[in-house]
Design a protein around this motif. Sequence first.
Motif, PDB file in Angstrom:
ATOM      1  N   GLU A  80      -4.923   1.160 -13.968  1.00 13.26           N
ATOM      2  CA  GLU A  80      -4.162  -0.348 -13.472  1.00 13.26           C
ATOM      3  C   GLU A  80      -2.653   0.921 -11.897  1.00 13.26           C
ATOM      4  OE1 GLU A  80      -4.570  -2.423 -17.069  1.00 13.26           O
ATOM      5  OE2 GLU A  80      -4.184  -0.023 -16.504  1.00 13.26           O
ATOM      6  N   HIS A  81      -2.202   1.943 -12.485  1.00  8.86           N
ATOM      7  CA  HIS A  81      -1.570   2.706 -11.950  1.00  8.86           C
ATOM      8  C   HIS A  81      -2.003   3.332 -11.201  1.00  8.86           C
ATOM      9  CE1 HIS A  81       1.674   0.834 -14.541  1.00  8.86           C
ATOM     10  NE2 HIS A  81       1.717   1.590 -15.523  1.00  8.86           N
ATOM     11  N   VAL A  82      -3.395   3.675 -11.431  1.00  8.40           N
ATOM     12  CA  VAL A  82      -3.955   5.048 -10.627  1.00  8.40           C
ATOM     13  C   VAL A  82      -4.097   4.604  -8.889  1.00  8.40           C
ATOM     14  CG1 VAL A  82      -4.847   5.678 -12.784  1.00  8.40           C
ATOM     15  CG2 VAL A  82      -6.556   4.305 -10.848  1.00  8.40           C
ATOM     16  N   GLY A  83      -4.085   3.834  -8.304  1.00  4.54           N
ATOM     17  CA  GLY A  83      -4.016   2.788  -7.276  1.00  4.54           C
ATOM     18  C   GLY A  83      -6.386   2.494  -7.168  1.00  4.54           C
ATOM     19  N   ASN A 123       4.785  10.502  -5.572  1.00  3.17           N
ATOM     20  CA  ASN A 123       4.905   9.501  -5.557  1.00  3.17           C
ATOM     21  C   ASN A 123       4.977   8.559  -7.057  1.00  3.17           C
ATOM     22  OD1 ASN A 123       6.087   7.049  -4.406  1.00  3.17           O
ATOM     23  ND2 ASN A 123       4.358   5.953  -4.265  1.00  3.17           N
ATOM     24  N   GLN A 124       4.083   8.508  -7.008  1.00  3.46           N
ATOM     25  CA  GLN A 124       3.007   8.003  -8.578  1.00  3.46           C
ATOM     26  C   GLN A 124       3.642   8.563 -10.091  1.00  3.46           C
ATOM     27  OE1 GLN A 124      -1.302   8.802  -8.569  1.00  3.46           O
ATOM     28  NE2 GLN A 124      -1.442   6.179  -7.410  1.00  3.46           N
ATOM     29  N   GLU A 125       4.481   9.730  -9.957  1.00  7.01           N
ATOM     30  CA  GLU A 125       5.011   9.937 -10.832  1.00  7.01           C
ATOM     31  C   GLU A 125       6.204   8.859 -10.681  1.00  7.01           C
ATOM     32  OE1 GLU A 125       7.265  13.721 -12.849  1.00  7.01           O
ATOM     33  OE2 GLU A 125       5.702  14.239 -11.590  1.00  7.01           O
ATOM     34  N   LYS A 126       6.998   9.185  -9.468  1.00  8.41           N
ATOM     35  CA  LYS A 126       8.175   8.651  -9.475  1.00  8.41           C
ATOM     36  C   LYS A 126       7.861   6.981  -9.898  1.00  8.41           C
ATOM     37  CE  LYS A 126      11.284   7.657  -5.859  1.00  8.41           C
ATOM     38  NZ  LYS A 126      12.050   7.330  -4.091  1.00  8.41           N
ATOM     39  N   PHE A 183       1.422  -0.750   0.324  1.00 12.47           N
ATOM     40  CA  PHE A 183      -0.067  -0.311  -0.110  1.00 12.47           C
ATOM     41  C   PHE A 183       0.713   1.851   0.055  1.00 12.47           C
ATOM     42  CE2 PHE A 183      -2.232  -3.316   2.588  1.00 12.47           C
ATOM     43  CZ  PHE A 183      -3.325  -3.519   1.823  1.00 12.47           C
ATOM     44  N   THR A 184       1.875   1.549  -1.445  1.00 14.84           N
ATOM     45  CA  THR A 184       1.958   2.356  -1.016  1.00 14.84           C
ATOM     46  C   THR A 184       1.399   4.037  -1.629  1.00 14.84           C
ATOM     47  OG1 THR A 184       2.261   2.798  -3.707  1.00 14.84           O
ATOM     48  CG2 THR A 184       3.898   1.411  -2.495  1.00 14.84           C
ATOM     49  N   SER A 185       2.036   5.285  -1.193  1.00 15.20           N
ATOM     50  CA  SER A 185       0.935   6.193  -1.484  1.00 15.20           C
ATOM     51  C   SER A 185       0.418   6.733  -2.558  1.00 15.20           C
ATOM     52  CB  SER A 185       2.255   7.482  -1.060  1.00 15.20           C
ATOM     53  OG  SER A 185       1.723   8.676  -1.337  1.00 15.20           O
ATOM     54  N   PHE A 207       5.670  -3.323 -11.142  1.00 19.80           N
ATOM     55  CA  PHE A 207       5.366  -2.325 -10.888  1.00 19.80           C
ATOM     56  C   PHE A 207       4.271  -1.846  -9.529  1.00 19.80           C
ATOM     57  CE2 PHE A 207       4.079  -4.249 -14.950  1.00 19.80           C
ATOM     58  CZ  PHE A 207       3.676  -3.706 -15.788  1.00 19.80           C
ATOM     59  N   PRO A 208       5.704  -0.676  -8.538  1.00 19.39           N
ATOM     60  CA  PRO A 208       5.253   0.093  -7.434  1.00 19.39           C
ATOM     61  C   PRO A 208       3.817   0.466  -7.764  1.00 19.39           C
ATOM     62  CG  PRO A 208       7.846   0.541  -8.497  1.00 19.39           C
ATOM     63  CD  PRO A 208       7.024  -0.357  -9.509  1.00 19.39           C
TER      64      PRO A 208
END
Length: 389
Positions: free
Chosen positions: A244-247, A108-111, A101-103, A290-291
């Motif tokens: 899939e990348h947005v959380g 953070n998502q750009e990173k 569960f990342t920020s 895929f972080p």
Amino acid sequence: MKLVSDQSIITYLQKFNQYPFEVRLHGTSYLIGAGHPVFTVSMKEDINTRDLMTSTSLALGEAYIKGTLDIEGDLFQALDHFMGQMAVFTADQKKLKNLIFTSLSKKNQEKEVASHYDIGNDFYSLWLDDTMSYSCGYFKTDQDTLYDAQCNKVERILKKLYLKEGMTLLDIGCGWGYLLIRAAKEYGVKGVGITLSMEQKKEFEKRIEILGLSGRIKVELMDYRDLPQYGKAFDRVVSVGMVEHVGRENYDLFIKSAESVLVPGGLFLLHFISALKEYPGDPWMKKYIFPGGVVPSLREMINLLSDHQFYTLDVESLRRHYYKTLRHWDQNFNKNRNQIEKKMGTEFVRMWDLYLNACAATFHNGIIDLHQILLSKGIQNDLPLTRWY
């Protein structure tokens, strides 16, 4: 060959007994399951059972990356057997909380996106096809090449969008831009693509200039959350392999952002990896590939879309197409393995090979799926009555 052992790693692996395989450890061979082993797991050292209980995929995956665990035989076949038994994998979400569960902040998502897509255009060009499409292809025939399948996929999406000359099209997560290029050249539309990857933006802009499409399509380095303030409206919106990348907590925000820039009656095509149920994601995949990545279930996406007055016109599964796509990618990857290894290192190559084969196995076993959903913003009565595409 021993059938039973009191060694903890062997005892643990005996859970995966649906298909027979051999384990070699400290000079001794152990048979897991009944019958002739179809592959061999060669282990140079033990894996701590506590690590396996914390995360099966992390413990085994990291051992494979480091080379302390190897597969004798076909890697895909071995993973296909293991992935078919994912119900017995373990993952301690409390211990892995910071990994799983990342920020969801923009920064953070750009990173996270950059960590995957900004590895280098030269790297991706070694195993993707000439379209530089990094998503599921569409195989019309068994003879289709990877390039054919990617062209087919884009053609099918553009037909589903029922494009007409002069329309405007937004591509959320545009990648290297092939879809928008085809839309501009073949349908006469004007388009905008948004991405968080500097490498993708750089290559897309180069393509626009070479093809003489300046003024017709452009690419923006933009977070989807900034679309409501973009000040433009589009006749059509498409998003391929980006949600899939947005959380999970941001799925609704993503849909709301897409809705904000789509004209009433406009069409929205959402192409995404899906699952039967809602899962937080695999620890190994989140740590190494895929972080922050989370796969939506089809049902939750349909439910959220209806909250924003999106009418579902069509749903199509492309699961088996993605399996074939991944097999092509891994074949290309291994054709260029020496070149990639020289540039990126041995552990990177083993990691990426494991990733491509593991994904192929999960699609093959139906653990994950790929869906395209075609939607209209509000009622749309002007489309053909049958599936025109």
